[in-house]
Design an enzyme around this catalytic site. Structure first.
Site, PDB file in Angstrom:
ATOM      1  N   CYS A  30       0.830  -1.211   0.000  1.00 58.39           N
ATOM      2  CA  CYS A  30       0.000   0.000   0.000  1.00 58.39           C
ATOM      3  C   CYS A  30       0.867   1.264   0.000  1.00 58.39           C
ATOM      4  O   CYS A  30       1.575   1.539   0.978  1.00 58.39           O
ATOM      5  CB  CYS A  30      -0.899  -0.052   1.241  1.00 58.39           C
ATOM      6  SG  CYS A  30      -1.716   1.491   1.679  1.00 58.39           S
ATOM      7  N   CYS A  33       0.138   3.734   2.757  1.00 57.04           N
ATOM      8  CA  CYS A  33       0.626   3.184   4.033  1.00 57.04           C
ATOM      9  C   CYS A  33       2.111   3.484   4.198  1.00 57.04           C
ATOM     10  O   CYS A  33       2.564   3.890   5.274  1.00 57.04           O
ATOM     11  CB  CYS A  33       0.424   1.671   4.090  1.00 57.04           C
ATOM     12  SG  CYS A  33      -1.290   1.136   4.024  1.00 57.04           S
TER      13      CYS A  33
END
Length: 120
Positions: A30, A33
């Site tokens: 991600c 993230c």
């Protein structure tokens, strides 16, 4: 205090044994993230009185499912064993700092009494 890796075995104990816990649900694949990670880590260093935990949703799928995580990154905050905040999306450093201040200031028992009174 550096961030700690959390899993299904220690998640509940971490939430209940500490006054204030910020949990970052994330995944290695991600991009947002990875962008939020250093911000979260910096906040953990600046706030040693708060536990900052990270949950890799791929390694802890059952925990992510039980926590109702549908998107990453998702930030969850627990105070005095109660979940007081959960939101998907990466935060800017100043927004995270503001959230930390609000969480520290929140009186969980007063908030619970207020919601019980408004439910009547």
């Amino acid at each position: 205090m550096a961030t700690v890796q959390l899993n299904a075995q220690d998640f509940e104990k971490t939430i209940t044994d500490n006054n204030l816990v910020f949990v970052d649900f994330w995944a290695t694949w991600c991009g947002p993230c990875r962008a939020f990670g250093p911000t979260f880590e910096a906040a953990s260093e600046e706030n040693p009185d708060i536990v900052f935990g990270k949950v890799d949703i791929d390694a802890n799928q059952d925990l992510a499912s039980a926590a109702g995580i549908q998107a990453v990154p998702t930030l969850m905050i627990a105070k005095q064993g109660q979940i007081i905040f959960k939101q998907a999306g990466a935060l800017r450093a100043e927004d995270l700092d503001d959230l930390i201040a609000q969480a520290k200031a929140l009186d969980v028992s007063a908030a619970a009494q207020d919601s019980a009174a408004s439910a009547e």
